[in-house]
Design an enzyme around this catalytic site. Structure first.
Site, PDB file in Angstrom:
ATOM      1  N   LYS A 279      -2.146   4.694  -5.577  1.00 10.77           N
ATOM      2  CA  LYS A 279      -1.530   5.279  -4.246  1.00 10.77           C
ATOM      3  C   LYS A 279      -0.847   6.527  -4.479  1.00 10.77           C
ATOM      4  O   LYS A 279      -0.326   6.829  -5.404  1.00 10.77           O
ATOM      5  CB  LYS A 279      -0.852   4.218  -3.419  1.00 10.77           C
ATOM      6  CG  LYS A 279      -1.748   2.954  -2.947  1.00 10.77           C
ATOM      7  CD  LYS A 279      -1.141   2.124  -1.945  1.00 10.77           C
ATOM      8  CE  LYS A 279      -2.395   1.284  -1.377  1.00 10.77           C
ATOM      9  NZ  LYS A 279      -1.980   0.015  -0.601  1.00 10.77           N
ATOM     10  N   ARG A 314      -3.420  -6.402  -6.876  1.00 10.21           N
ATOM     11  CA  ARG A 314      -4.553  -5.737  -6.463  1.00 10.21           C
ATOM     12  C   ARG A 314      -4.913  -4.494  -7.013  1.00 10.21           C
ATOM     13  O   ARG A 314      -3.993  -3.412  -6.908  1.00 10.21           O
ATOM     14  CB  ARG A 314      -4.964  -5.866  -5.001  1.00 10.21           C
ATOM     15  CG  ARG A 314      -5.974  -5.413  -4.455  1.00 10.21           C
ATOM     16  CD  ARG A 314      -6.003  -5.147  -2.828  1.00 10.21           C
ATOM     17  NE  ARG A 314      -7.460  -5.034  -2.169  1.00 10.21           N
ATOM     18  CZ  ARG A 314      -7.620  -3.323  -2.075  1.00 10.21           C
ATOM     19  NH1 ARG A 314      -6.864  -2.342  -2.083  1.00 10.21           N
ATOM     20  NH2 ARG A 314      -8.865  -3.153  -1.449  1.00 10.21           N
TER      21      ARG A 314
END
Length: 339
Positions: A279, A314
């Site tokens: 991210k 994840r």
């Protein structure tokens, strides 16, 4: 003034006799930080935590979709979208999707998360029929080819229903089951375990100056309310994962605060899912401008999550994360436990 208790996990073998298990896993704690709105945090002994909260912090988490919740499970990310921020367009073909799912399973993923709608900042909503078209064939093929469970990453009941029919075993909703009122009843009827995530706003607007009173406690209260709402609709609490939603309506400082005190979410009594892989905030901190150059930073976040007792992480980079976790386990508990 309400207190939120963030346990201080330890993995060392020299466990004292007065320690408590963290969520029934291999980590333990003797103290916690008491967090309060507008108050100064202080360290308290675990035995001083209210009995009901301590019970949630320590209770073992039963398996979910066949996954063991007593340790760390890796969830492999498989985006069958043209516009996801990291791998958009690579796995639109079902054969390519199956091949990638197989690679991730071989590398150590214990569940494959399939998504047909990008939820990157600024992404637009995908029509239901198009989202179903994207996910149904890959899930059908992966379910026939692999023994690992599949989760469907969607906000929409018709998409979840099609995915469950195709072989998915878990519904992962980034909107916290607030986007489609029919989604939670569907999951209850199908007895499908779920993951409920926090997001401020929708993907189109979520990064437009997000604000919180206290991001850690605001997210905790949101997830607590959503868990109770899902239980009231017939979904068993022990079949609910909670996700604080790193990067979904959060600034860099919000993300770091959530990661720093992520163990507070064990107080919800549910397994925790952490999704921070590749991210933007990792790129900002590490000077890594593209998603593919954020692997090392992503692995560092995953290791931090493991050290805080997170049950599901994840990730895009399954092999690298799996190797790092093996080394961490070997250092803490010996080679046989790390292998």
């Amino acid at each position: 003034m309400k207190s939120y208790f963030r346990p201080l996990p330890q993995a060392a073998a020299s466990r004292p006799t007065d320690a408590f298990d963290l969520a029934g896993g291999p980590l333990w704690f003797t103290h916690a930080i008491a967090l309060r709105r507008g108050g100064i945090p202080d360290v308290v002994p675990a035995k001083a935590i209210p009995e009901d909260v301590l019970a949630r912090l320590t209770a073992p988490r039963p398996p979910i979709a066949g996954m063991d919740m007593s340790g760390v499970t890796l969830m492999g990310i498989l985006n069958v979208t043209p516009d996801s921020f990291s791998d958009g367009g690579r796995y639109l073909d079902p054969d390519a999707a199956v091949a990638q799912a197989r690679r991730m399973a071989e590398d150590g993923a214990r569940i494959i998360d399939v998504g047909g709608e990008s939820t990157r900042p600024g992404a637009e909503t995908v029509p239901v029929d198009e989202e179903i078209r994207r996910v149904r064939d890959p899930i059908t093929a992966i379910a026939a080819d692999l023994s690992v469970p599949i989760s469907i990453d969607t906000r929409k009941a018709p998409v979840a229903e099609a995915a469950l029919d195709a072989g998915a075993a878990l519904v992962n909703d980034v909107a916290g089951f607030t986007f489609d009122a029919n989604l939670a009843p569907l999951c209850a009827t199908r007895q499908a375990p779920v993951c409920v995530m926090h997001a401020q706003g929708d993907p189109q607007t979520m990064q437009d100056a997000p604000r919180y009173d206290d991001v850690r406690l605001d997210v905790y209260d949101f997830l607590s309310e959503r868990v109770e709402a899902l239980v009231a609709q017939g979904i068993a609490r022990n079949q609910i994962l909670v996700d604080p939603g790193i990067g979904f309506g959060k600034t860099l400082d919000h993300n770091l605060a959530l990661l720093r005190d992520i163990a507070v979410f064990h107080g919800l009594g549910c397994p925790i899912l952490l999704g921070a892989s590749r991210k933007k905030f990792i790129g900002t901190i590490c000077g890594a401008g593209t998603a593919e150059t954020r692997v090392a930073g992503s692995v560092a976040v995953a290791l931090h999550g493991a050290s805080q007792g997170i049950q599901v992480i994840r990730v895009h980079d399954v092999k690298e994360t799996c190797h790092a976790l093996k080394m961490w386990r070997a250092i803490e508990w010996g080679f046989e436990n790390g292998a």
